[in-house]
Every structure is written in structure tokens, then in C-alpha cells.
Design an enzyme around this catalytic site. Structure first.
Site, mmCIF file in Angstrom:
data_model
loop_
_atom_site.group_PDB
_atom_site.id
_atom_site.type_symbol
_atom_site.label_atom_id
_atom_site.label_comp_id
_atom_site.label_asym_id
_atom_site.label_seq_id
_atom_site.Cartn_x
_atom_site.Cartn_y
_atom_site.Cartn_z
ATOM 1 N N LYS A 115 26.825 45.397 45.261
ATOM 2 C CA LYS A 115 26.907 44.154 46.022
ATOM 3 C C LYS A 115 26.060 43.081 45.354
ATOM 4 C CE LYS A 115 29.557 45.310 49.516
ATOM 5 N NZ LYS A 115 30.802 44.605 49.869
ATOM 6 N N ASP A 145 30.750 43.202 43.698
ATOM 7 C CA ASP A 145 31.464 42.636 44.837
ATOM 8 C C ASP A 145 30.623 41.507 45.416
ATOM 9 O OD1 ASP A 145 32.960 42.054 47.046
ATOM 10 O OD2 ASP A 145 32.663 43.985 48.051
ATOM 11 N N GLU A 171 34.817 41.710 42.161
ATOM 12 C CA GLU A 171 35.612 41.652 43.385
ATOM 13 C C GLU A 171 35.284 40.400 44.188
ATOM 14 O OE1 GLU A 171 35.949 44.422 47.405
ATOM 15 O OE2 GLU A 171 35.588 45.395 45.461
ATOM 16 N N ASP A 199 40.037 40.875 47.244
ATOM 17 C CA ASP A 199 39.902 41.707 48.444
ATOM 18 C C ASP A 199 40.228 40.877 49.679
ATOM 19 O OD1 ASP A 199 39.212 43.368 50.531
ATOM 20 O OD2 ASP A 199 37.083 43.422 50.087
ATOM 21 N N LYS A 223 42.628 47.884 51.839
ATOM 22 C CA LYS A 223 41.956 48.658 52.874
ATOM 23 C C LYS A 223 42.960 48.910 53.990
ATOM 24 C CE LYS A 223 37.532 46.584 51.654
ATOM 25 N NZ LYS A 223 36.363 45.776 52.072
#
Length: 336
Positions: A115, A145, A171, A199, A223
Site C-alpha cells: 500500500k 496499490d 494499481e 481496480d 473482486k
């Protein structure tokens, strides 16, 4: 006798309410700004389903999460093409000195998602965190991400700097599809070898295929719950025509089971999946949680344990909040 259904193949509300369990699971580290993950679990004739849209999501968006839970518990999953799913470790926005401890919970892995762009952290913090991951795992694939946390100039500058550790992809570096396309274009023009993954621009868009048409990404992150189930996610991947990474929405093992079903059903699986996030919980709702072993999770069914459901039951106030949400979303999902 078949389970009676209301429109759109959704079980009656009374059946869902009778099977509902609301849990609050403590996190090992702060993730998405939370230290407790709440979710509503449903038990259907074919297994368990998870309804866990984050509290800030509106009911319309949350309705896709309920559709995914119903698929898991009442419809079942498509036939799998593989039985072992490679997964990455996930490193939240922790200080660099905490990276080894976080990685240790995942065992051996070949890929790590880190992250970055977290509020309250600097690019120096992100660079130090990535350097610590690279030091611990010299040969692992590293992806970052940003959850749309940068603007275009900042993203280009940051990824140019962070590319030094060898990034597999970045991401959602910026929030918008047009911004993704611009970041991707600028990086390619500069010869910076960082692929762009979308995403939020897939799962939160009313048209999840627009990112592919805009040439805004090299791959997409999918997802199950936010897209409305395994079958719907498979359709989106097929129509997008881009490589896909299956990821978790910070699910319990019940939600991870659905993610594994998607990863097992994709014709191609070129990247390790972000389905190892149960390791970020202090406890799961299963006595045999779906966690990685030697960099992969074997495809299998999972059940919620009655003792753990009781131990981690949410407060009466939070249970009432979730049941009220379930009622509202059920109304939306079953509207003619």
C-alpha cells in the site's frame, strides 16, 4: 424441495434474515483506515455467502455485494479449471521497520502488494516500505496499490521513483479513468517500465468496461463481491480483454472462497492473486481459514464456526444496522 425465490433469483428476505450472522473481526494492523472488519454472513443450502460492503458504500453499490453472497450460498460456483491459486502477501501502510513482521504472517510468497499514497504518509515513507520489502524478498514480484491517492503529476513522479525497486505494476494510482490513461501514457513515453492496473475504475464504475475501451490500463483487478458474483466477474474479464488479477475486499474466509472460485474459473491466471488477506485478521470465522501455504491457497469449501461466530458477534447496535441495510438492499435487488 427447491428453495423458494423472489424476483431475480434472490431468496426471500425472511430466509436471509434467519441465516444472518453479523461479525466484527479485529485486524492485526490498520487497513483501509480500520482496525475492525464488519461483515454479515449468510448460510444457504449450498454453503456460506458474505455480505460486507464497507459502511460508506451506498445501497445501490451494496446490492452487488448481496448478489455475490446469494450466488455463493444459493446458486453455487462455476466448475473450476485449477485447484491451486497463487497469492501475494499484502503489506499495509506500515513503517519500514514493521515490514518483516507483516511478511512473516504470510509464509513463503513470490509476490507482494504494498500500500502506498496513504493519507498521513509521505513518498519517502512509501519508498522506505518498498525498500524493506525488496530487502526481505530479493526475488519477489512487487506491486503497489495507491487506491487513487495521487493526482497525475504526483503519480508519474512517484512511480518513476518507486520503479527502482522493480515494480510489477501499479494499481489505481489516480482516481479517474482519464487520469489512468494519462499516467500510463506519460510513463510509457518516458520509458518507465511500470504497468498500470485498474481496480476502483472497474468495480466502482457503472460501466466497468470503460477502462478497457479508454486504453487506461494494462490489466484489471477484479473482486467478486463488488462486481456482483463470480459469473458476472467472469463476463467482465472476458469482455475487457485484459489480463486479470483476482483480489479480496478484505473478506473473511467465506468471501475468500468466492475469490478463489473466480480465480479457479478464469481461462488464464497470469498474476498471483490478492486473496491472502485473512492473514491480516487476528482471527477468522473458520477454524480452518483460507490462508496461503507455500505461496498458494488450495481450492476448497469453507464453513463458519458457530463458536467463532458467537465470539466475534457484532454489538446489538451494529447487528441492527447491518440487518436494516440487508432489508434495504434486498428490496433493491428484488425490484422488478
Amino acid at each position: 424441495m427447491p428453495t423458494p425465490t423472489v424476483p431475480n433469483g434472490v431468496p426471500p428476505l425472511e430466509e436471509l434474515l434467519a441465516s444472518a450472522h453479523v461479525v466484527s473481526l479485529p485486524m492485526r494492523v490498520k487497513f483501509r483506515g480500520i482496525m475492525e472488519r464488519e461483515a454479515l454472513l449468510l448460510h444457504g443450502p449450498l454453503g456460506w455467502g458474505e455480505f460486507g460492503p464497507f459502511p460508506e458504500y451506498a445501497d445501490g453499490e451494496a446490492s452487488r455485494w448481496l448478489a455475490a453472497a446469494v450466488e455463493a450460498g444459493w446458486q453455487g460456483f462455476p466448475p473450476p479449471l485449477r485447484s491451486s491459486i497463487p497469492v501475494n502477501a499484502t503489506v499495509p501502510a506500515v513503517s519500514a521497520d514493521r515490514v518483516p513482521d507483516v511478511l512473516a504472517r504470510f509464509g513463503r510468497v513470490d509476490a507482494v502488494k504494498v500500500k502506498v499514497a496513504e493519507r498521513g504518509h509521505t513518498l519517502d515513507d512509501d519508498a522506505a516500505r518498498l525498500a524493506a520489502v525488496r530487502s526481505a524478498l530479493p526475488d519477489a514480484a512487487i506491486r503497489v496499490d495507491a487506491n487513487g491517492g495521487w493526482d497525475v503529476p504526483t503519480a508519474v513522479s512517484a512511480l518513476t521513483r518507486l520503479a527502482g525497486v522493480g515494480l510489477e505494476y501499479a494499481e489505481q494510482p489516480v482516481p479517474t479513468i482519464d487520469g489512468l490513461a494519462e499516467v500510463r501514457s506519460r510513463l510509457r513515453a518516458a520509458g518507465t517500465p511500470v504497468l498500470i492496473a485498474a481496480d476502483e475504475s472497474v468495480r466502482k464504475e457503472s460501466d466497468p468496461l470503460r477502462v478497457a475501451r479508454a486504453g487506461a490500463a494494462d490489466l484489471i483487478v477484479v473482486k467478486v463481491a463488488p462486481l456482483g458474483g463470480v459469473r458476472r466477474a467472469l463476463e467482465i474479464v472476458a469482455q475487457a480483454g485484459l489480463p486479470a488479477v483476482v483480489s479480496s475486499a478484505l473478506d473473511t474466509s467465506v468471501g475468500i472462497r468466492a475469490g478463489l472460485a473466480l480465480a479457479a474459473s478464469l481461462p488464464e491466471l497470469p498474476y498471483a492473486c490478492g486473496l491472502g488477506t485473512v492473514s491480516l485478521f487476528e482471527s477468522d470465522i473458520s477454524t480452518d481459514p483460507l490462508v496461503a501455504d507455500d505461496g498458494a491457497i488450495l481450492l476448497r469449501d469453507v464453513s463458519a464456526d458457530a463458536g467463532l461466530l458467537s465470539q466475534f458477534a457484532a454489538s446489538p447496535e451494529r447487528r441492527d444496522w447491518w440487518l436494516a441495510r440487508l432489508r434495504r438492499v434486498h428490496t433493491l435487488l428484488t425490484a422488478p
